[in-house]
Every structure is written in structure tokens, then in C-alpha cells.
Design an enzyme around this catalytic site. Sequence first.
Site, PDB file in Angstrom:
ATOM      1  N   ASP A  40      38.562 120.516 104.258  1.00 45.03           N
ATOM      2  CA  ASP A  40      39.714 119.659 103.996  1.00 45.03           C
ATOM      3  C   ASP A  40      39.616 119.092 102.571  1.00 45.03           C
ATOM      4  O   ASP A  40      38.515 118.949 102.031  1.00 45.03           O
ATOM      5  CB  ASP A  40      39.718 118.525 105.026  1.00 45.03           C
ATOM      6  CG  ASP A  40      40.759 117.481 104.712  1.00 45.03           C
ATOM      7  OD1 ASP A  40      41.945 117.843 104.631  1.00 45.03           O
ATOM      8  OD2 ASP A  40      40.381 116.307 104.526  1.00 45.03           O
TER       9      ASP A  40
ATOM     10  N   ASP B  82      41.968 116.156 101.013  1.00 46.49           N
ATOM     11  CA  ASP B  82      42.200 114.724 100.824  1.00 46.49           C
ATOM     12  C   ASP B  82      41.320 113.905 101.772  1.00 46.49           C
ATOM     13  O   ASP B  82      41.365 114.103 102.987  1.00 46.49           O
ATOM     14  CB  ASP B  82      43.676 114.424 101.084  1.00 46.49           C
ATOM     15  CG  ASP B  82      44.126 113.132 100.435  1.00 46.49           C
ATOM     16  OD1 ASP B  82      43.291 112.445  99.816  1.00 46.49           O
ATOM     17  OD2 ASP B  82      45.315 112.814 100.554  1.00 46.49           O
TER      18      ASP B  82
END
Length: 266
Positions: free
Chosen positions: A9, A11
Site C-alpha cells: 500500500d 498512503d
Amino acid sequence: MQLKGFLIDMDGTLYIGPRASTGAVAFMNQLAASGLRRVVLTNNSSRSGARYVERLTALGMPVRPEEVLTSGEAAAAWLQGHTALRRPYILGTQALADAAGAAGLTPTPFEGEPDCVLLGYDLDLTYARLTEAALLIAGGLPYYATHADLTCIDPRGLLPDAGALIAALEATTTRRPIILGKPTTSMLEAGLGRLGLSRGEVMIIGDQLDTDIPLGLNHGVRCALVLSGETSAARLADSGLRPDWVCAHVGEVHQRLIEEGVLGGG
Ligand SMILES: [Mg+2]
């Protein structure tokens, strides 16, 4: 541990706001040098993958275009691979329409007889387009969304994300879409396809309990939760979820991978 690749991932995991998170630059660069594979993920379907290449490169962790996977790309690939639908009405940005086109779909306007609706995080939303989507959905077209996150974190506060648009359309039509993107199989399939690896060879690293961690837990893929983003230790405890690893930040994931012999120590 037989790990050959990572779905990571962005953010809250690789960066927090404008800054790289603790250990992210060293981790990403060692992965690149090691020959292990990596694909970075986002449920944000409003931007093109190229924007994330630029962003990560500016933060000191360059990635190749094929190492970036957005929920828009995963959703488009899913429609192409798992349905006969080819003419989506796109309630989303030009980047989402481009992703659909790249996957072999033909984004189709309201008056052009679309065969389904694909909703994304629409930064260019107008009332006219919301109305068109509502009419098509009420008319019974197959209805999909790139993700269902309700809010998007911004320095100004929480902003309405795709889930908020889904809620507005549900209030109008009573229908909800089939959700694609994280944590659904569409995102895992697209990610594994990019990596060229199978479920047992991969680890997912992310900060969110409603997307990243179930992407792993629901599909039998090892997952590491980082507490550098949206999730606190208290929220993890309340959730009852059991990620394989829980780490303060991605730098700690890196350290553990060295200890386990997946990456060389340096
Ligand atoms: Mg995140």
C-alpha cells in the site's frame, strides 16, 4: 520463508502526507536491488499510475510504471476478464476512463447506450453526471465501483471518496454496486498478475484494517499491518483481526524480513 514478492500500500504505508514514512526509502530500494518483486497499490482510482510513479520517485523510491496498480486498473481488468461488459459509463476522472480503455473497454457516454456503470473517486463530479449515473443505475444496468472507501484523508480534513458517491446514489436508486479494488479478489488477481507470482509467494503490507489486511486474510496471503497510517494498536485490538505481522512502520517490516533471511542484512 519463501517470499518472492510484495504488494505494498502507498498512503499511510510508504508515505504519510508529503513525507516518506520511516524506513520506506531504504526498504523500497533494497527490494529493487534484491530481485524480489514489488507492486505498489492504491484504492484511489482518480489518478493515473503515472502520477504515483512521479510521486514515489520524488520521495526517493523510484518505481517502474508496471509496478503501480490502482483500483481503477484492477476494476477495468476485472470487467474485461470476468464479464462480457465492454461499454462502461464512467462516473470518474479521465484517468479512470483511460484505465478502462487500456484494459480493452470502451468508455461510453449516457446517450451512447452503455452496458454498465463503473463508479470511481470522481474529482470532476458534476450534478449532470451524477444524474446520468443515477438514471442508468435506476434503469437496471450492472453497477460496479472501483472501491468503497467513504472518505479520503486530506490536510484540510476528510473528503468524500467513492463510498460517499455510492451512498448518494443508493439514496436515489436504492441500489449498491459490486465493489472491486481492495479488499476484493479483483485487486489481488491484478496484483499477482503484475508480480507473476502466486498467493503463497507474496506478502501484503498496508495500514488499513478494512482494505489491506482483509485483502490478505480473506485470500490466504500473508499480511503485515503497519501502524504508521490509519490504524492504531487500540483499533487493531478492537477489530479482532490477526495480521501475520504487526509493525510500527515499514522500516520494521524491512528489519523483520532481514531477520527472517528474506532480504540480506546490510
Ligand atoms: Mg493506506
